[in-house]
Design an enzyme around this catalytic site. Structure first.
Site, PDB file in Angstrom:
ATOM      1  N   CYS A 191       0.818  -1.219   0.000  1.00 27.01           N
ATOM      2  CA  CYS A 191       0.000   0.000   0.000  1.00 27.01           C
ATOM      3  C   CYS A 191       0.846   1.262   0.000  1.00 27.01           C
ATOM      4  O   CYS A 191       1.790   1.380   0.787  1.00 27.01           O
ATOM      5  CB  CYS A 191      -0.902  -0.038   1.233  1.00 27.01           C
ATOM      6  SG  CYS A 191      -2.012   1.346   1.300  1.00 27.01           S
TER       7      CYS A 191
HETATM    8  P1  RVP Z   1      -0.632  -6.895   4.046  1.00 27.87           P
HETATM    9  O1  RVP Z   1      -1.125  -8.023   4.880  1.00 27.87           O
HETATM   10  O2  RVP Z   1       0.386  -6.067   4.766  1.00 27.87           O
HETATM   11  O3  RVP Z   1      -0.115  -7.340   2.724  1.00 27.87           O
HETATM   12  O4  RVP Z   1      -1.864  -5.917   3.807  1.00 27.87           O
HETATM   13  C1  RVP Z   1      -3.060  -6.343   3.232  1.00 27.87           C
HETATM   14  C2  RVP Z   1      -4.078  -5.244   3.307  1.00 27.87           C
HETATM   15  O5  RVP Z   1      -3.640  -4.107   2.550  1.00 27.87           O
HETATM   16  C3  RVP Z   1      -5.425  -5.581   2.724  1.00 27.87           C
HETATM   17  O6  RVP Z   1      -6.245  -6.338   3.573  1.00 27.87           O
HETATM   18  C4  RVP Z   1      -6.019  -4.207   2.431  1.00 27.87           C
HETATM   19  O7  RVP Z   1      -6.608  -3.611   3.568  1.00 27.87           O
HETATM   20  C5  RVP Z   1      -4.786  -3.401   2.076  1.00 27.87           C
HETATM   21  N1  RVP Z   1      -4.620  -3.216   0.641  1.00 27.87           N
HETATM   22  C6  RVP Z   1      -5.009  -4.017  -0.392  1.00 27.87           C
HETATM   23  N2  RVP Z   1      -4.629  -3.430  -1.534  1.00 27.87           N
HETATM   24  C7  RVP Z   1      -4.028  -2.304  -1.188  1.00 27.87           C
HETATM   25  C8  RVP Z   1      -3.471  -1.290  -2.076  1.00 27.87           C
HETATM   26  O8  RVP Z   1      -3.389  -1.476  -3.287  1.00 27.87           O
HETATM   27  N3  RVP Z   1      -3.077  -0.167  -1.526  1.00 27.87           N
HETATM   28  N4  RVP Z   1      -4.010  -2.178   0.148  1.00 27.87           N
END
Ligand code: RVP
Length: 521
Positions: free
Chosen positions: A342
């Site tokens: 993200c």
């Molecule tokens: P991680 O577990 O750190 O990979 O994070 C997953 C979370 O990031 C998802 O559950 C969602 O809330 C968020 N997410 C998903 N896509 C994106 C993005 O493109 N920014 N963020």
């Protein structure tokens, strides 16, 4: 003038537990990690998991295979909504249709397909056993046979699927071919052959499927309905790996539970389809859940589908929690910008560290519960993976965690395994990345810039093995804290911020490391 919060945005990795006295007899088998993810109401009991983990609603994380694997291990999969309504509903049905050991969502090829398509499917999915049908993945249709990959390179791309079908009862096939020589055209012959194939009928038990496979020395068995439509595949390797799931999370009719995400745009059409397909809980998938749009969406669902619980979000403040709680949501998901893929914090400047958000939201949650008697579960979403951080998230008040990267690297996530520098990897991309562009506007409210990236992550093996190792560590943390369940972890945990020097001291230092056995952090 701007209002400046007097808090500092902190996250779980900045804290360490200080052990409390471990009571005699507190061992792994005495620790109960039951996690409630939706509230109890006058009409229904909230959903309880055996482990406090749910998988992220992302294209690269949760399809039916992941949801089934997680439900078998005690968690919950949340299907992604960045796909058509029909396809998401089909995934819900695939999970609901599943039985341990029976694979309900296989890749199939059409009887009319050509080798070029079949090669593509084998390459994209990594599957080597492809049933030939007249139908699609949602409704396989009539079953004709199996193609086993890899297809030899000298087979031309325009060779029809039927010519590649390998009949696993070769003896029967030869007998029929001999008998019917010259009398039947190819299609009739194939129909006839299929009448003789050894396959199970849809009510078969796993033990009987195993017997048939042993008898015919098969590596897999297609299970068909009476009308000869394909229902499941059973694979010998799956049976050998595991047939017993004592921690399964099941709902009505003993079917695996599954969550499905929705957006605040097409929910009026999506929710009825998902409810009809049998979804257990809806998750609103939005990067910012403190909006009028989310309120309107929740009010609509509460009115039209009062029997289906909703987890709303994502939020990062107590103020936003109060707003959602007042709307009657069943659970809340928090986290903004912490996801591994993200870039929202960098692009928009909005976001907060997970421990600061979690602590503030859990304080508001407890206050709301004191006032109303309604305990609304909260789920920490984004940035998690290491066992110590998951334990810390629970200690800071989360009832469960949602993880993307962690599950994205597992065997059961949708992307195929690819090799990078000689090591197995999977592709992992954000719902706000260019890769998911077609749908990202529905989650992020804009389409002008990316809020996520595409990445590669190491392949980590089966969900079951990963969770086993992660939770062995969490049980050990809880033993040191003297906690026998999540509530007592939250009450007893004593945590402290760590300095950079202390963090360095806490890792391997001043030695040349030569061996490490653990595969999960
Ligand atoms: P991680 O577990 O750190 O990979 O994070 C997953 C979370 O990031 C998802 O559950 C969602 O809330 C968020 N997410 C998903 N896509 C994106 C993005 O493109 N920014 N963020």
């Amino acid at each position: 003038m701007v209002t400046i919060s007097d808090k500092i945005s902190r996250t779980y990795a900045e804290y360490r537990f200080i052990p409390r006295k471990t009571p005699e007899g507190l061992s792994k088998d005495k620790i109960d990690l039951t996690a409630q993810i939706t509230k109890d109401t006058a009409d229904r009991q909230g959903i309880r998991l055996k482990l406090p983990v749910v998988s992220a609603a992302m294209q690269s994380v949760t399809g039916p295979e992941m949801a089934i694997a997680l439900a078998q291990q005690g968690g919950l999969g949340v299907l992604f909504c960045s796909q058509t309504i029909e396809h998401e509903a089909m995934m819900v049905k695939a999970v609901k249709r599943a039985r341990a050991g029976f694979v309900s969502m296989v890749e199939v090829v059409q009887r009319s397909a050509h080798t070029v398509t079949i090669r593509d499917i084998i390459e994209q999915t990594g599957y080597n056993v492809i049933p030939v049908v007249e139908g699609d993945r949602s409704d396989y249709g009539r079953f004709f046979g199996i193609i086993e990959g890899p297809i030899p390179p000298d087979v031309s791309d325009d060779t029809p699927a039927e010519q590649l079908m390998q009949h696993f009862n070769q003896e029967t096939l030869e007998k029929i071919v001999e008998r019917e020589k010259g009398s039947a055209d190819a299609r009739d012959l194939i129909d006839m052959i299929n009448d003789y194939l050894p396959y199970g009928s849809s009510g078969i038990s796993l033990d009987d499927a195993n017997l048939i496979m042993n008898e015919h020395r098969l590596k897999y068995l297609p299970i068909v309905n009476k009308d000869n439509t394909l229902k499941f595949m059973v694979f010998k390797k799956d049976l050998q790996a595991h047939t017993d799931f004592p921690n399964s999370v099941v709902g009505p009719n003993k079917r695996y539970r599954v969550g499905a995400s929705i957006n605040t745009h097409d929910y009026k059409d999506r929710v009825p389809a998902l409810v009809e397909a049998g979804v257990d809980v809806l998750f609103i998938d939005s990067s910012d859940g403190f909006t009028d749009y989310q309120d309107i969406c929740i009010n609509h669902i509460k009115k039209e589908f009062p029997d289906t619980p909703i987890v709303a979000g994502n939020i990062i403040s107590g103020e936003a929690f109060d707003n959602l709680a007042a709307l009657g949501v069943d659970g809340v998901k928090f986290g903004m910008g912490g996801g591994s893929i993200c870039i929202t914090q960098e692009q928009k400047g909005t976001g907060r560290g997970q421990s600061t958000a979690g602590l503030e939201i859990s304080e508001h949650r407890d206050r709301f519960a004191d006032k109303t008697g309604d305990h609304i579960p909260i789920i920490s979403d984004g940035g998690l993976g290491p066992a110590k951080d998951v334990a810390m998230a629970l200690a800071f008040g989360a009832d469960a965690v949602m993880m993307g990267r962690y599950f994205g690297g597992c065997h059961e996530s949708p992307p195929p395994i690819i090799e990078i520098d000689g090591k197995p990897h999977k592709e992992y991309w954000g719902e706000g990345s260019l890769r998911a562009k077609e749908w990202s506007g529905k989650r992020y409210g804009q389409n002008e810039f990316d809020e996520g990236v595409t990445s590669f992550i190491p392949y980590t093996g089966r969900v079951a093995d990963n969770l086993n190792e992660t939770f062995a560590k969490i049980y050990a943390t809880m033993t040191s804290v003297g906690a026998h369940d999540i509530a007592s972890l939250q009450k007893r945990a004593l945590v402290e911020l760590i300095s950079d020097a202390s963090r360095k001291e806490g890792g391997v230092h001043d030695v040349k490391e030569v061996g490490k056995t653990s595969t999960t952090p």
